[in-house]
Every structure is written in C-alpha cells, then in structure tokens.
Design an enzyme around this catalytic site. Sequence first.
Site, PDB file in Angstrom:
ATOM      1  CG  HIS A 210      -0.397   0.297   2.474  1.00  7.19           C
ATOM      2  ND1 HIS A 210       0.321  -0.702   3.152  1.00  7.19           N
ATOM      3  CD2 HIS A 210      -0.250   1.264   3.335  1.00  7.19           C
ATOM      4  CE1 HIS A 210       0.741  -0.247   4.394  1.00  7.19           C
ATOM      5  NE2 HIS A 210       0.320   0.926   4.543  1.00  7.19           N
TER       6      HIS A 210
HETATM    7  N1  UDP Z   1      -4.063  -6.075   8.721  1.00 11.20           N
HETATM    8  C1  UDP Z   1      -5.415  -6.410   8.932  1.00 11.20           C
HETATM    9  N2  UDP Z   1      -5.825  -6.986   7.762  1.00 11.20           N
HETATM   10  C2  UDP Z   1      -5.364  -6.764   6.445  1.00 11.20           C
HETATM   11  C3  UDP Z   1      -4.025  -6.031   6.469  1.00 11.20           C
HETATM   12  C4  UDP Z   1      -3.550  -5.864   7.303  1.00 11.20           C
HETATM   13  O1  UDP Z   1      -5.826  -6.712   9.840  1.00 11.20           O
HETATM   14  O2  UDP Z   1      -5.899  -6.976   5.444  1.00 11.20           O
HETATM   15  C5  UDP Z   1      -3.389  -5.352  10.051  1.00 11.20           C
HETATM   16  C6  UDP Z   1      -2.112  -6.167  10.121  1.00 11.20           C
HETATM   17  O3  UDP Z   1      -1.995  -7.110  11.062  1.00 11.20           O
HETATM   18  C7  UDP Z   1      -1.416  -4.945  11.131  1.00 11.20           C
HETATM   19  C8  UDP Z   1      -1.825  -3.576  10.406  1.00 11.20           C
HETATM   20  O4  UDP Z   1      -3.086  -3.942   9.823  1.00 11.20           O
HETATM   21  O5  UDP Z   1      -1.735  -4.922  12.334  1.00 11.20           O
HETATM   22  C9  UDP Z   1      -1.027  -2.958   9.521  1.00 11.20           C
HETATM   23  O6  UDP Z   1      -1.654  -2.007   8.766  1.00 11.20           O
HETATM   24  P1  UDP Z   1      -1.010  -1.359   7.456  1.00 11.20           P
HETATM   25  O7  UDP Z   1      -0.075  -2.250   6.692  1.00 11.20           O
HETATM   26  O8  UDP Z   1      -2.129  -0.753   6.838  1.00 11.20           O
HETATM   27  O9  UDP Z   1      -0.354  -0.095   8.168  1.00 11.20           O
HETATM   28  P2  UDP Z   1       1.478   0.014   8.506  1.00 11.20           P
HETATM   29  O10 UDP Z   1       1.683  -0.828   9.690  1.00 11.20           O
HETATM   30  O11 UDP Z   1       2.222  -0.034   6.997  1.00 11.20           O
HETATM   31  O12 UDP Z   1       1.463   1.549   8.856  1.00 11.20           O
END
Ligand code: UDP
Length: 364
Positions: A210
């Site tokens: 993403h």
């Molecule tokens: N996650 C979720 N469902 C999904 C994809 C990710 O619950 O389909 C959770 C994942 O377990 C983690 C969080 O979302 O806890 C990560 O979010 P994201 O990747 O959007 O954000 P980042 O950590 O990169 O800021």
Amino acid sequence: MRTIDLIAGARPNFIKIAPILAALEHPREDGLRIGCRLIHTGQHYDRRMSGDFFTQLNIPDPHLNLGVGSGTQAGQAAGIMQAYERVLLKKRSDLCLVVGDVTSTMACAITARKMNIPVAHVEGGIRSGDWTMPEEINRVVTDSISNWFFTTSETANDNLRRSGVDRERIFFVGNTMIDTLIENLPRLRKPPVWDDFALAAKKYFVLTLHRPGNVDQEERLRSMLSAIQDGTRGFPVVFPVHPRTASRLRDAGINLAGFRQTPPLGYLEFNYLVKHAFAVITDSGGITEETTVLGIPCLTLRDSTERPETVTMGTNELVGADPANIAPCLNRLFDGQWKKGAIPPRWDGKAAERIVRQLHRLLA
Ligand code: UDP
C-alpha cells in the site's frame, strides 16, 4: 479526574490503541482512574478498514468522530486540525495521546500543542530516513513537538536522544501492536478464503502492498507483481488488497488473475493467515513486527525500514524496491536458508500497562 484525548484515524492506529483503552479501564491501586475521550478522525472510515477492528478488538465506540474522510495529504491534515481545534475549544483535555505515524497523528499533535495541551507519542522516535514517505514527515513533525515519548525500541530511544530529547521524556515501554497480537492469539480465526482458495498450512504466501512509493508507479507495480508471481513457484499468493492499491490497480488495468485476491481482511482473520503462511511479502511496517513475533519469514519490498529490529533481530529482510531482487530472495527462502529470528526486548504484551502507569505519573 484527569482526562486524555486518545486519537485514532487509520487501520494501524486501531490495533495500537486497543490495549491502551483496556489498560485505562483498570484503576490504579489507590482507585484513581484516567478519563479518556476516544477521538476517531475518520481518516479510514469504511467497515473493512475501520468498523471491523472496533468490533473484533472490543474497542468502544469513539466519543467523537471528526469525519474527515479521504483526501489529499494536506486536505486531510487541514480538515483534522480544524475539526479537532473546534473540539478542544469546546472542551480541553489534560493530554493528547497520539499513536503511530499517520496524518491524524501529526495533525492532532500540532493542534493540541498549539493550544498548550501536552502531547505524548506512542511509537515515538522511529525513523526510516526516507523523506519520500509521508509517514516519515508525520514522525519527524510529531516528535519535534511532543512532550513525552513511549518507545518500542532502543533504536527509537537513540534517535530521540540524538535529536536533543532528554532521557527523562523518553519511556521505553515496548510495542502496543504486539500487545494486541499476544492478547488475540487464542482468538485468531480461519477466514472463509482458506477454503475458497484451498489453502494448506505453510504452503502459501500472504502479500500486502500500500505504500505510495510502490503502488503509485504503474511500471513498478506491474514488475513487482510479475516478479512475485514468477518467484513463488506456484504457491498460492493471498493478496488482501488495500483500497488505495485497489484503485491504482483498477486505473492501470492490471490483471491479478495469478493472485488469490480478497478485500482487506479483519484482524483476526488476517493474522490467522499470517501465522500459518510459508512467508509474507509486504511493504507494511506493522506487519513486519507481527511476523517477527510469530516467527514467519517476511520479505519487505522497501529500501529502508523505520523498524530495524525486525531485520537485525527478527525474521524480516529488506528485499528493496527493485523487483529484480525478489527472485534471489525467494530462492533462498525455498532453499530453507531463512533466519529464525528472536523477539525484541519488551515486546511482551505489557506495553500498554507501562504506558498507563507512566501517564498516571505525568498527569499527577
Ligand atoms: N491488517 C489487517 N488486515 C489486512 C491487512 C493488514 O488486519 O488485510 C493489519 C495487520 O495485522 C497490522 C496492520 O493491519 O496489524 C498493518 O496496517 P498497515 O499495513 O495498513 O499499516 P502500516 O503498519 O504499514 O502503517
């Protein structure tokens, strides 16, 4: 009673605030409690990116929803700042607690601090050094105006000290995202896609993408997906597609026929898939922490990470953003040459307790 505002706006925030809210429910030994106003900025608003997390993680309904909705970086930041300022003008709080590195984190920190309300930053001090990431700017701006920092690693502590923050303002508490994971391990559940895609334990990959740096450039996105497809040796690749990525794929007319795509999954279902996967391929930050704790190999499609402990101690490896790096890395994985990894210090499920204990002292 002293009252804090707890700010959450986007998916990773909801996962980080759940244990803090639970810990705030417990009064101190002397019966004292901290009041909490939960403020949802509305940055993520649909059921799959927001509502489902409140239900699954037992997060109470927010007291206020600023309803900012989608928009540009500046548009969202401005909308959140104006709306939160109106809230504070009506009723101040004693402290603004922000988590993570999304636009809501930065916008509410600025708004509160300008109204002389102290700010504490959960997950303060992490740095990727990559100034093309909007999150890096959110981190640096938030940390430059926060009064107190609740940190996840010694590297974060060092980064803060190097930027001139004195030790007394830094509290090395651990990782609230891991609190949520540990708390929910017994509740993880098999998603319907398990049977739909005929998955078998340790015989499939999970893919998430993403970051604007990866999904906004059509050529890069195309070659990344084709390198993943070529290198995964026919193993199913389950791809829960982030809404931002879905719209880029649609605009570019990219065909995902080789992938097992689904809409974003609920927390319990997603982490069930991660726990039983052969490996995860991602550009997420939070997921590299979860795979580290679960001991699942993780290939990060970025050149840098703000969470170096997932690489130096955990199961994560920076494959880089160049699609040509993907195949050699996958070959090593299939050859059984992936590191085992260890769990970083204080990622023990008790970070939120430590935060609340400290908040009592700070607000006394
Ligand atoms: N996650 C979720 N469902 C999904 C994809 C990710 O619950 O389909 C959770 C994942 O377990 C983690 C969080 O979302 O806890 C990560 O979010 P994201 O990747 O959007 O954000 P980042 O950590 O990169 O800021």
